[in-house]
Design an enzyme around this catalytic site. Structure first.
Site, PDB file in Angstrom:
ATOM      1  CB  CYS A  43       8.324   5.878  35.342  1.00 21.00           C
ATOM      2  SG  CYS A  43       7.385   4.387  35.723  1.00 21.00           S
ATOM      3  CE  LYS A  52      -0.650   2.893  33.467  1.00 21.65           C
ATOM      4  NZ  LYS A  52      -0.134   4.226  33.117  1.00 21.65           N
ATOM      5  CB  ILE A 191      -0.510   9.344  26.826  1.00 21.95           C
ATOM      6  CG1 ILE A 191       0.785   8.567  27.095  1.00 21.95           C
ATOM      7  CG2 ILE A 191      -0.643  10.490  27.828  1.00 21.95           C
ATOM      8  CD1 ILE A 191       2.051   9.405  26.934  1.00 21.95           C
ATOM      9  CB  VAL A 275       0.730  14.840  19.754  1.00 27.86           C
ATOM     10  CG1 VAL A 275      -0.658  15.426  19.571  1.00 27.86           C
ATOM     11  CG2 VAL A 275       1.700  15.919  20.248  1.00 27.86           C
ATOM     12  N   GLY A 276       2.537  12.553  21.860  1.00 31.93           N
ATOM     13  CA  GLY A 276       3.762  11.775  21.897  1.00 31.93           C
ATOM     14  C   GLY A 276       4.823  12.392  22.790  1.00 31.93           C
ATOM     15  CG  HIS A 448     -11.742 -23.594  36.664  1.00 31.70           C
ATOM     16  ND1 HIS A 448     -12.268 -22.967  35.562  1.00 31.70           N
ATOM     17  CD2 HIS A 448     -12.788 -23.951  37.451  1.00 31.70           C
ATOM     18  CE1 HIS A 448     -13.584 -22.951  35.659  1.00 31.70           C
ATOM     19  NE2 HIS A 448     -13.930 -23.555  36.787  1.00 31.70           N
TER      20      HIS A 448
END
Length: 469
Positions: A43, A52, A191, A275-276, A448
């Site tokens: 991470c 990021k 990803i 692909v994972g 707001h």
């Protein structure tokens, strides 16, 4: 061989492992953390944080290019350029600052950090090829009362396209030596699309190959519609319902087969295979414990206990959902259970965020999953095109959607797609965990102008009286 003992021994210093260690140290538990690479795991070092950072740099570069052409805001700049090496150094500096902070927190709470590769001997003993005060090649044997497995996960390679050379995983994609002219991304999951869009904004030509017939197949079509429009706007080529056959003979193109069996080639200077990920369960002696497994993942109960007494497992090694925030929560809980506190891991919902452009957030049930679960629900969405804050930041694509039970209006799910909607995920999760109903959200005064007003308006619309649409 040097020997030592501890109460809690943690294998893996990623988000789950280091959080467990910090909390254990706070609770006065003698704790040793073994990490073979860098504290922070995937991470902090090669995943969430650096991706990021790269995404942000790409967005700012694209924005500058937009201002160099035409802008309704009246901003005009010269044609921008980017120094990719400096971008990577900036990204690495952020990573370094965070990992240094983790090390300082572990030290502050009395956690012993052992740099080296662990190998399990049995449920009470681990051997470490220690890098530190030990002589080169000397091993350290650590005995423990509790063993916590937090080894994380690793990228899945394709048999026809093993990693190496121009075929890269997300790890290499986050520190590119140069920008490829043509990038092919294999896999249209979060990803692949996050990094594919970043590379396109930096100036690369990008093509995405996906075996299924839609991008982001884990998300419903309503949520991905604004994203598909963005992919078209960016000029990213999407090859859906296509399978990869490998590289061509010269190694400069990817061979692709479509649903009709027709083959073609996509020119590529670099290929990102996304692909994972799979649990990291091999190469460190886990098999010696003969733990119950759930497929490739370690099987755990609602306290993260494995089938062996006082052996615990958290995070990606335990399977889906592979999310850093899940691992962190599990790590904190395990430390508290070892300290004899009453805890169990039973979250009502865990947020999943896709940092594409626009971002996508899913928390709890969608209209489709609620129906599949036999729940009679109502759902309503409020578009950002009717939100004042979205207009002022030039981002009116997307919406907020709420899902609630029809009988008592208990909220069971939230979804959102749009710019910066990742920041709404905490409020979504909190409302579900606290058992909020539509009336609770509708009756809460929202500041707001903010994107959060769309949350209130979605609840109001579900009750039949939205104010601004």
């Amino acid at each position: 061989m040097t020997t030592q003992s501890t109460t809690l021994l943690i294998i893996g210093g990623g988000p789950g492992g280091y959080v467990a260690a910090i909390r254990a140290g706070q609770l006065g538990i003698a704790t040793t953390l073994v990490e073979g690479e860098q504290l922070g795991g995937t991470c902090l070092n090669i995943g969430c944080i650096p991706s990021k950072a790269l995404i942000h740099a790409a967005e700012e570069f694209e924005k500058a290019g937009h201002y160099a052409q035409d802008s309704a805001l009246g901003i005009h700049v010269q044609s921008p350029r980017i120094d990719l090496a400096q971008t990577v150094r900036w990204k690495d500096a952020i990573v370094s600052k965070l990992t240094t902070g983790v090390a300082a927190l572990l030290k502050k709470h009395g956690v012993q950090i052992v740099k080296g590769w662990a190998r399990i001997i049995d449920g009470k003993t681990v051997e470490v090829q220690h890098e530190g005060t030990q002589a080169d090649g000397e091993k350290l044997r650590i005995a423990c009362e509790h063993l916590l497995l937090a080894s994380g996960s690793q990228a899945v390679a394709l048999p026809s396209m093993p990693f190496g050379g121009s075929i890269i995983s997300a790890t290499e994609a986050l520190s590119p030596p140069s920008l490829p002219r043509r990038l092919v991304v294999v896999g249209a999951g979060y990803i692949g699309l996050e990094l594919g869009m970043a590379y396109r904004k930096l100036g690369a030509e990008v093509a995405v190959i996906e075996a299924l017939d839609r991008a982001l197949p884990a998300y419903d079509a309503e949520l991905t519609k604004p994203l598909l429009a963005s992919l078209r706007r960016l000029g990213i080529q999407m090859h859906l319902a296509c399978t990869v056959q490998g590289m061509n003979a010269s190694g400069d193109a990817v061979r692709v087969r479509n649903a009709q069996g027709e083959e073609s080639e996509l020119a590529a200077d670099r290929v990102l295979v996304a692909v994972g990920r799979r649990p990291r369960t091999e190469g460190w002696g886990l098999e010696t414990l003969l733990l119950d497994m759930n497929g490739r993942a370690v099987q755990i109960d609602d306290q993260c206990r494995t089938s062996m007494r006082n052996v615990w497992a958290i995070g990606d090694v335990t399977g889906e959902p592979m999310l850093a925030h899940r691992a962190m929560a599990q790590g904190e809980m395990v430390a508290e259970i070892i300290a004899r506190k009453r805890r169990s891991f039973s979250p009502t919902a865990i947020a999943a965020v896709c940092f594409t452009d626009p971002e996508i957030v899913v928390v709890g049930q969608t209209p489709q999953t609620a129906t599949a679960a036999g729940l009679d629900c109502i759902s309503a969405m409020f578009p950002f095109s009717a939100n004042g804050r979205a207009m002022t930041i030039e981002s009116t694509d997307g919406f907020v959607r709420v899902v609630a039970r029809r009988d008592n209006h208990l909220i069971v799910g939230w979804q959102a797609v749009g710019r910066s909607v990742s920041e709404l995920s905490t409020a979504f999760s909190q409302s579900i965990e606290m058992g909020a109903r539509l009336e609770d959200i509708a009756g809460t005064i929202h500041a707001h102008p903010t994107l959060g007003e769309a949350v209130q308006e979605a609840a109001l619309r579900a009750l039949g009286h939205a104010l601004h649409i």
